[in-house]
Design an enzyme around this catalytic site. Structure first.
Site, PDB file in Angstrom:
ATOM      1  N   GLU A 183     -10.664   3.403   7.400  1.00 29.57           N
ATOM      2  CA  GLU A 183      -9.578   4.332   7.745  1.00 29.57           C
ATOM      3  C   GLU A 183     -10.193   5.515   8.492  1.00 29.57           C
ATOM      4  O   GLU A 183     -10.010   5.677   9.684  1.00 29.57           O
ATOM      5  CB  GLU A 183      -8.854   4.809   6.476  1.00 29.57           C
ATOM      6  CG  GLU A 183      -7.721   5.793   6.743  1.00 29.57           C
ATOM      7  CD  GLU A 183      -7.172   6.425   5.459  1.00 29.57           C
ATOM      8  OE1 GLU A 183      -7.827   6.343   4.401  1.00 29.57           O
ATOM      9  OE2 GLU A 183      -6.087   7.038   5.527  1.00 29.57           O
ATOM     10  N   HIS A 205      -9.705   0.969  -0.130  1.00 28.59           N
ATOM     11  CA  HIS A 205      -9.517   1.655   1.138  1.00 28.59           C
ATOM     12  C   HIS A 205     -10.843   1.565   1.902  1.00 28.59           C
ATOM     13  O   HIS A 205     -11.900   1.833   1.327  1.00 28.59           O
ATOM     14  CB  HIS A 205      -9.212   3.136   0.912  1.00 28.59           C
ATOM     15  CG  HIS A 205      -7.846   3.427   0.373  1.00 28.59           C
ATOM     16  ND1 HIS A 205      -7.370   2.927  -0.806  1.00 28.59           N
ATOM     17  CD2 HIS A 205      -6.843   4.205   0.869  1.00 28.59           C
ATOM     18  CE1 HIS A 205      -6.131   3.384  -1.010  1.00 28.59           C
ATOM     19  NE2 HIS A 205      -5.794   4.160  -0.010  1.00 28.59           N
ATOM     20  N   ASP A 221       1.858   3.981   2.725  1.00 25.79           N
ATOM     21  CA  ASP A 221       0.722   4.737   2.189  1.00 25.79           C
ATOM     22  C   ASP A 221       1.167   6.025   1.486  1.00 25.79           C
ATOM     23  O   ASP A 221       1.137   6.113   0.266  1.00 25.79           O
ATOM     24  CB  ASP A 221      -0.274   5.039   3.320  1.00 25.79           C
ATOM     25  CG  ASP A 221      -1.590   5.631   2.835  1.00 25.79           C
ATOM     26  OD1 ASP A 221      -1.921   5.470   1.655  1.00 25.79           O
ATOM     27  OD2 ASP A 221      -2.290   6.251   3.667  1.00 25.79           O
ATOM     28  N   HIS A 279       0.852  -1.202   0.000  1.00 24.64           N
ATOM     29  CA  HIS A 279       0.000   0.000   0.000  1.00 24.64           C
ATOM     30  C   HIS A 279       0.879   1.240   0.000  1.00 24.64           C
ATOM     31  O   HIS A 279       1.321   1.713   1.046  1.00 24.64           O
ATOM     32  CB  HIS A 279      -0.929  -0.011   1.223  1.00 24.64           C
ATOM     33  CG  HIS A 279      -1.986   1.052   1.189  1.00 24.64           C
ATOM     34  ND1 HIS A 279      -3.298   0.810   1.524  1.00 24.64           N
ATOM     35  CD2 HIS A 279      -1.947   2.355   0.841  1.00 24.64           C
ATOM     36  CE1 HIS A 279      -4.008   1.923   1.391  1.00 24.64           C
ATOM     37  NE2 HIS A 279      -3.195   2.881   0.981  1.00 24.64           N
TER      38      HIS A 279
HETATM   39 ZN   LIG Z   1      -3.868   4.859   0.592  1.00 23.87          ZN
END
Ligand SMILES: [Zn+2]
Length: 327
Positions: free
Chosen positions: A187, A184, A265, A13
């Site tokens: 989160e 995603h 990320d 990721h």
């Molecule tokens: Zn991401």
């Protein structure tokens, strides 16, 4: 303790646009006349982060820009001990912006291909699409993805308050075309976004998923299924989703039996590398080398790499564990 930069890693990721070297960004900004302020230490909410992202992306205009960041990404990942990466790129968005749908993706593929060979990095590409953007653009993303065998998955990103429902048909066709699906979820939104990603989204991995623990039934079911979470601790702290690293749920996710992988990320936002993420897990959560190697193995298992590549990577992780400690 062993050298974590030598731990063979699989990075699942990471957004390519967020890996641009600061010096490269400065040069591209100057060439294209874009004002890019220095990276802030923290962001005031997701929108501030997204605005910064747009500014960075606007510095990418020509084929050479995309090729360059892809080549430099390969060099930088290899230097961190990454052996295989599934890197995310928002190809259709760039294509629409520069007025040539294919150019950004083809240039990135060329850069990855050359950089991968030069630095011994195995790679595949994931094309993402922001949930707040149009279904039409998602269709273009799918169209681009199916034209290149190096693209192995499609992922829905962006603010999770936007439902995946409008994209259901596109995702069904992506799966029929042999693409993997990774979204995603969990989160900034709660467990319901993870349920949606696994349900109508057909997700085979969850990007982040850190809020899954709010739902014990979903946690147990996801652990049982072996669906991996792409956990990105520094990103979560920098973007204000978790107050501090010691308060990050990573250890609780592991204890719940979930298949946890460690990722960066948005490295240009956090200032961290994948090695830093492992180092922080060691320092903050007290993980021994075996536990760190298990996070690396989880990423091998959860990747979409060919079986022979996975076998090689597993051997390399075992090799690291057998190497002499002493850092
Ligand atoms: Zn991401």
């Amino acid at each position: 303790m062993r050298d974590l930069s030598a731990l063979p890693k699989v990075h699942l990721h990471v957004h390519l646009e967020s890996t641009i070297r600061p010096g490269t960004l400065k040069e591209l900004a100057a060439v294209h006349g874009v004002q890019v302020p220095d990276r802030p230490a923290a962001f005031d909410g997701f929108r501030a982060f997204a605005d910064r992202n747009s500014l960075t992306r606007s510095c990418l205009r020509e084929a050479a820009d995309f090729e360059r960041i892809a080549r430099e990404f390969c060099a930088d990942e290899a230097a961190q001990g990454t052996r295989y990466v599934e890197v995310t790129f928002t190809a259709a968005s760039h294509g629409e912006r520069v007025g040539d749908l294919e150019l950004p993706l083809e240039s990135v593929l060329k850069g990855l291909s050359e950089g991968g060979k030069e630095h011994g990095l195995h790679w595949r590409l994931i094309l993402d699409h922001s949930r707040r953007r149009s279904v039409d653009r998602a269709e273009k993303t799918l169209e681009l993805a199916t034209r290149h065998e190096e693209v192995i998955a499609i992922g829905m990103a962006g603010e999770e308050k936007h439902s995946l429902a409008p994209f259901r048909e596109v995702l069904v066709r992506a799966r029929e075309a042999g693409l993997h699906l990774v979204h995603h979820a969990g989160e900034d939104a709660g467990p319901e976004s993870i349920r949606e990603a696994l349900g109508i989204g057909g997700a085979e991995r969850i990007g982040h998923g850190i809020r899954i623990l709010e739902d014990p039934e979903l946690t147990a079911r996801t652990a049982e299924s072996g669906i991996a979470l792409e956990v990105c601790p520094s990103s979560n702290v920098t973007l204000g989703l978790v107050p501090s690293l010691p308060e990050h749920p990573l250890p609780r996710l592991v204890e719940a039996g979930l298949k946890v992988t460690l990722n960066t990320d948005v490295p240009d936002v956090t200032g961290t590398t994948i090695t830093d993420e492992f180092t922080r897990a060691r320092e903050v959560f007290g993980y021994a080398d075996e536990a760190l190697a298990q996070l690396a193995r989880n990423a091998v298992d959860a990747s979409f790499a060919p079986e022979e590549t996975k076998a090689l990577l597993r051997k390399e992780v075992e090799g690291w564990l057998k190497s002499a400690a002493g850092v």
